[in-house]
Design an enzyme around this catalytic site. Structure first.
Site, short mmCIF file in Angstrom:
data_model
loop_
_atom_site.label_atom_id
_atom_site.label_comp_id
_atom_site.label_asym_id
_atom_site.label_seq_id
_atom_site.Cartn_x
_atom_site.Cartn_y
_atom_site.Cartn_z
N TRP A 151 0.69 -1.02 -0.03
CA TRP A 151 0.32 -0.08 -0.43
C TRP A 151 0.88 1.07 -0.29
CZ3 TRP A 151 -3.63 1.39 -2.69
CH2 TRP A 151 -4.07 2.89 -1.95
N LYS B 289 -14.37 -3.76 8.57
CA LYS B 289 -14.91 -4.66 7.09
C LYS B 289 -14.08 -5.42 6.96
CE LYS B 289 -11.26 -3.29 4.78
NZ LYS B 289 -9.27 -4.26 3.89
N1 LIG Z 1 -2.10 -3.77 0.46
C1 LIG Z 1 -3.65 -2.82 0.42
O1 LIG Z 1 -4.62 -3.31 -0.80
C2 LIG Z 1 -4.25 -2.00 1.31
C3 LIG Z 1 -3.44 -2.03 1.85
N2 LIG Z 1 -4.26 -0.99 3.39
C4 LIG Z 1 -3.45 -1.09 5.18
O2 LIG Z 1 -2.04 0.03 4.56
C5 LIG Z 1 -0.73 -1.04 5.85
C6 LIG Z 1 0.04 -1.25 5.51
O3 LIG Z 1 0.22 -2.67 4.78
P1 LIG Z 1 0.49 -3.10 3.02
O4 LIG Z 1 1.34 -2.06 2.75
O5 LIG Z 1 -0.62 -3.87 2.84
O6 LIG Z 1 1.35 -4.63 3.93
P2 LIG Z 1 2.25 -5.06 3.22
O7 LIG Z 1 2.21 -6.53 4.10
O8 LIG Z 1 1.90 -5.33 1.96
O9 LIG Z 1 3.81 -4.53 3.60
C7 LIG Z 1 3.96 -3.99 5.39
C8 LIG Z 1 5.11 -3.13 5.26
O10 LIG Z 1 6.08 -2.40 6.29
C9 LIG Z 1 7.15 -2.63 6.44
N3 LIG Z 1 7.45 -3.73 7.55
C10 LIG Z 1 6.70 -4.45 8.31
N4 LIG Z 1 6.46 -4.74 9.72
C11 LIG Z 1 7.13 -3.47 9.73
C12 LIG Z 1 7.85 -3.01 11.42
N5 LIG Z 1 7.99 -3.44 12.47
N6 LIG Z 1 8.41 -1.88 11.53
C13 LIG Z 1 8.33 -1.14 10.08
N7 LIG Z 1 7.86 -1.49 8.77
C14 LIG Z 1 7.26 -2.63 9.19
C15 LIG Z 1 7.27 -4.14 5.17
O11 LIG Z 1 8.51 -4.24 5.44
P3 LIG Z 1 9.84 -5.58 5.05
O12 LIG Z 1 9.50 -5.54 3.46
O13 LIG Z 1 10.62 -5.08 5.38
O14 LIG Z 1 9.05 -6.55 5.48
C16 LIG Z 1 6.35 -3.83 4.19
O15 LIG Z 1 6.78 -2.57 3.47
C17 LIG Z 1 -2.30 -1.45 6.71
O16 LIG Z 1 -2.64 -1.01 8.02
C18 LIG Z 1 -3.53 -2.01 5.61
O17 LIG Z 1 -4.60 -2.64 6.08
C19 LIG Z 1 -4.83 0.14 3.49
C20 LIG Z 1 -5.06 0.18 2.21
C21 LIG Z 1 -5.26 -0.70 0.91
O1 LIG Z 2 -8.01 -2.41 2.42
C1 LIG Z 2 -7.95 -2.78 1.46
C2 LIG Z 2 -8.70 -2.63 0.27
O2 LIG Z 2 -9.07 -1.47 0.52
C3 LIG Z 2 -6.89 -4.00 1.04
O3 LIG Z 2 -7.42 -5.33 2.27
P1 LIG Z 2 -6.24 -6.61 2.62
O4 LIG Z 2 -5.91 -5.87 3.53
O5 LIG Z 2 -7.71 -7.62 2.66
O6 LIG Z 2 -5.80 -6.90 1.48
#
Ligand SMILES: NC(=O)C1=CN([C@@H]2O[C@H](COP(=O)(O)OP(=O)(O)OC[C@H]3O[C@@H](n4cnc5c(N)ncnc54)[C@H](OP(=O)(O)O)[C@@H]3O)[C@@H](O)[C@H]2O)C=CC1
Ligand SMILES: O=C(CO)COP(=O)(O)O
Length: 376
Positions: free
Chosen positions: A22, A201
């Site tokens: 994200w 959700k």
């Molecule tokens: N993916 C999606 O479609 C969406 C996600 N979100 C929200 O975005 C947020 C992030 O999720 P998302 O990007 O999907 O997650 P991912 O699992 O794709 O990525 C997680 C990221 O956070 C890093 N990370 C993990 N643990 C730590 C830590 N302890 N300290 C710092 N960085 C850390 C990881 O680094 P590394 O690679 O080094 O492990 C990676 O860069 C969540 O709250 C999610 O609900 C919201 C909307 C859409």
């Molecule tokens: O928040 C999201 C879509 O809006 C991403 O959903 P997931 O974290 O379940 O992949």
């Protein structure tokens, strides 16, 4: 926040913390909307790949990133001169990440949460964690949420989101830079409803994944989605959110996207549970963050504190704990005998309507119309 701080520079300098799916996708949204983006990745090798190859092959395979994105693993350098900071790390790691930036984050700039979780132990929403750890005015804080599956957006498939702040000017400034030809940001001032929509959700999407994994069909899923929205609305309203927000992009919109897509990590985690894998196995197999798994316990604690009945979330937590066989999941069938933590007998548990919150908002609208009719 002051009017001056809310003004949007011609080519804003934006920092995004967290280079997962994200954070990286949102960086692309911002860059394609005209910002210069610095993305902070905690691993230097990932920062190098993003910076030099304009790729993030760990999280967004096959996606080319815009030239206006650079990346670094040096968080101080990442924050230098930032005019907006977006945060996209897993919810449970937010506090620890903020501790290292609280002294160096530029003053007076908007800080925006992209995260969808509540903190275990405190039950705080992500904007509340930002406010308390960074000790900043809540009018500087915004949250962005909506039907936003990262990979679809990274492929430039059109969608929309809501940017919410207690200060409309902040929300508008953030929405302006978070809009481009395939991504439109709307605004509201209901931070509570917007954030809880994104959190809740996820839990309903885990439930849908479970019934999918078990092999149940569309009726079961439709019942859970519909009753899930009632559960989400009653919970958010009990905490001061607006029911309308839950019927919008950050509630219903995101619920539909997340419950219906195999791209969703929450949905995927649920499906594995439904297929009989244990919680521990599911956690081990997940390469990416499934926030719903960590949020279920704090959400149920918050629900109990306000006497909100959440049969779907409760059954999800029982499946996670291994005390409910996934094939017995049928939260929409629970009778009023097991309708709530206090065994409350509410009409809501037995009747099909939009839930107490929705009914109250309809009544309010009706009363307003009636009063208007009287005064004219
Ligand atoms: N993916 C999606 O479609 C969406 C996600 N979100 C929200 O975005 C947020 C992030 O999720 P998302 O990007 O999907 O997650 P991912 O699992 O794709 O990525 C997680 C990221 O956070 C890093 N990370 C993990 N643990 C730590 C830590 N302890 N300290 C710092 N960085 C850390 C990881 O680094 P590394 O690679 O080094 O492990 C990676 O860069 C969540 O709250 C999610 O609900 C919201 C909307 C859409
Ligand atoms: O928040 C999201 C879509 O809006 C991403 O959903 P997931 O974290 O379940 O992949």
């Amino acid at each position: 926040m002051s009017r001056a701080a809310a003004r949007v520079p011609v080519r804003p300098r934006v920092t995004v913390l967290g280079a997962g799916s994200w954070g990286t996708t949102f960086s692309k949204v911002l860059a394609d909307g005209g910002s210069d983006v610095t993305l902070w990745a905690r691993r230097p090798e990932l920062a190098k790949e993003i910076r030099e190859a304009k790729r993030n092959s760990d999280y967004l395979p096959g996606v080319n990133l815009p030239l206006a994105i650079t990346a670094t693993a040096d968080i101080t350098a990442a924050l230098k001169d930032a005019q907006f900071v977006f945060v996209s790390v897993p919810s449970q790691s937010l506090r620890q990440n903020l501790e290292q930036i609280r002294e160096i984050i530029p003053a007076d700039i908007p800080v925006i949460s992209l995260m969808k979780g509540v903190e275990k132990g405190t039950g705080l929403r992500m904007s509340e964690v930002l406010e308390s750890v960074l000790e900043i005015d809540r009018n500087r804080i915004a949250v962005a949420s909506g039907p936003n599956l990262a990979l679809e957006i990274a492929k430039e498939q059109p969608t929309a989101a809501v940017v919410s702040s207690t200060n409309l000017e902040t929300a508008e400034a953030v929405a302006k830079i978070a809009t481009n030809r395939y991504f439109r940001s709307f605004v509201n001032t209901d931070v509570i409803g917007t954030e809880f929509g994104g959190v809740l959700k996820n839990l309903i999407a885990v439930a849908i994944g479970i019934v999918d994994g078990v092999g149940y069909g569309e009726n079961t899923k439709a019942s859970i989605i519909t009753r899930g929205l009632v559960e989400m609305t009653d919970f958010a309203v009990a905490y001061g959110g607006h029911p309308e927000t839950l019927s919008g992009l950050a509630g219903l919109g995101d619920l539909i996207a997340t419950s219906g897509s195999s791209l969703s990590r929450n949905n995927t985690a649920g499906r594995l549970l439904g297929q009989g894998y244990s919680f521990a196995d599911v956690v081990k197999s997940m390469q990416q963050t499934a926030e719903g798994l960590a949020s279920v316990a704090p959400v149920l604690e918050l629900a109990a504190a306000k006497g909100v009945d959440m049969p779907i979330c409760r059954q999800v937590s029982e499946v996670l704990a291994g005390t409910l066989d996934p094939k017995d999941i049928a939260p929409h069938l629970t009778t009023d005998d097991d309708s709530g933590p206090q065994g409350e007998r509410t009409l809501d548990a037995r009747q099909d309507h939009g839930g107490a919150a929705l009914r109250r908002s309809l009544k309010r609208a009706f009363d307003q119309l009636r009063n208007r009719g009287r005064s004219s």
